[in-house]
Design a protein around this motif. Structure first.
Motif, short mmCIF file in Angstrom:
data_model
loop_
_atom_site.label_atom_id
_atom_site.label_comp_id
_atom_site.label_asym_id
_atom_site.label_seq_id
_atom_site.Cartn_x
_atom_site.Cartn_y
_atom_site.Cartn_z
N ASP A 107 0.85 -1.18 0.00
CA ASP A 107 0.00 0.00 0.00
C ASP A 107 0.89 1.24 0.00
O ASP A 107 1.58 1.52 0.98
N LEU A 108 0.86 1.99 -1.09
CA LEU A 108 1.73 3.16 -1.20
C LEU A 108 1.33 4.28 -0.24
O LEU A 108 2.15 5.14 0.08
N LEU A 135 -3.54 6.69 -3.08
CA LEU A 135 -2.53 5.99 -3.86
C LEU A 135 -2.86 4.50 -3.94
O LEU A 135 -3.50 3.95 -3.03
N PRO A 136 -2.39 3.81 -4.98
CA PRO A 136 -2.72 2.40 -5.16
C PRO A 136 -1.81 1.47 -4.37
O PRO A 136 -0.88 1.90 -3.69
N SER A 137 -2.08 0.19 -4.48
CA SER A 137 -1.19 -0.86 -3.99
C SER A 137 -0.47 -1.46 -5.19
O SER A 137 -1.05 -1.61 -6.27
N LYS A 251 2.65 -1.28 -13.75
CA LYS A 251 1.55 -2.15 -14.17
C LYS A 251 0.56 -2.34 -13.04
O LYS A 251 0.95 -2.53 -11.88
N GLN A 252 -0.74 -2.29 -13.36
CA GLN A 252 -1.78 -2.51 -12.36
C GLN A 252 -1.73 -3.94 -11.84
O GLN A 252 -1.37 -4.87 -12.57
N LEU A 253 -2.04 -4.14 -10.55
CA LEU A 253 -2.05 -5.48 -9.97
C LEU A 253 -3.07 -6.36 -10.66
O LEU A 253 -4.16 -5.91 -10.99
#
Length: 253
Positions: A107-108, A135-137, A251-253
């Motif tokens: 987790d950013l 923010l995304p992970s 790249k997205q998870l």
């Protein structure tokens, strides 16, 4: 038919040579990184000894020191601090491990909080204001993401013109486009001239003298190495006197 056969044999020979060259290059890189890691570690101890003795001289003999001797001690302390920072940055750069087994969902937002906590004193002294959206992970190692956030935030605080009385402002935003997260760091710092933008990610490349801005020239090089190891991209745009924008693409998870 003979010509085709000879061409095929020559092609196999060249492919074999290229493979061997790549193997030798990788072995050389591994040796250099291992040497850098060991050298950084082994040189830390004598540096700590020098630093301890200079501090001891100041504390025990402060009243006896002439202005000249005190100045000389200041030179030693400054150089020791710079070399210590260089060894730390070299160690960080050389010790980057990218084993797939060590990757986790990071987790950013928590990474940013940890960096802000550790830089609390610098943020307070500079009056820096750091804002962000959600923010995304990412599938990564937390230490790698920490190094990126730490280096970029520290640069924004350091490369800032405090003469204008305007505090550093750092905005971190994330957006999703075409299955890639774009994480944008934007500041209101001194900016970078266009002709130098292609040099900022080069190892040990400094655009300013140490008298102006301290540093080792490895921060952005480390960020670039990490991002590219995750098959991502890092880009920079800047305007002198306006600020700098650095965009990370993962790249997205």
């Amino acid at each position: 038919g003979l010509w085709l056969c000879l061409s095929f044999i020559m092609l196999l020979f060249f492919v074999s040579e290229v493979d061997q060259a790549e193997t030798r290059l990788q072995e050389t890189n591994n040796d250099l990184e291992e040497f850098s890691k060991i050298a950084s570690h082994d040189m830390k101890e004598p540096l700590r000894t020098i630093s301890s003795y200079t501090s001891l001289i100041r504390s025990k003999h402060e009243e006896e020191l002439s202005p000249t001797v005190s100045t000389y001690l200041g030179y030693i302390e400054t150089r020791v601090r710079r070399l210590d920072n260089l060894l730390s940055d070299l160690s960080n750069y050389s010790a980057l491990d990218f084993s797939e087994q060590d990757l986790n969902d990071i987790d950013l937002n928590k990474v940013l909080k940890n960096v802000k906590d550790d830089l609390k004193l610098k943020i307070k002294e500079s009056g820096a204001r750091i804002t962000n959206n959600r923010l995304p992970s990412l599938r990564a190692r937390e230490g790698h993401m920490y190094l990126i956030f730490q280096n970029l935030i520290q640069n924004s605080i350091k490369f800032h013109s405090y003469d204008k009385g305007i505090a550093p402002e750092i905005n971190i935003e994330s957006r999703l486009a075409n299955d890639f997260y774009h994480i944008v760091f934007q500041d209101n710092g001194i900016g970078i001239k266009d002709e130098y933008l292609d040099q900022v990610f080069v190892k040990f490349k400094r655009l300013h003298s140490r008298d102006q801005y301290d540093g080792t020239g490895l921060g952005l090089a480390t960020c670039k190495r990490i991002v590219e190891k995750y098959n991502g991209e890092i880009k920079i745009a800047s305007s002198v006197g306006v600020g700098t924008t650095i965009t990370l693409k993962f790249k997205q998870l």
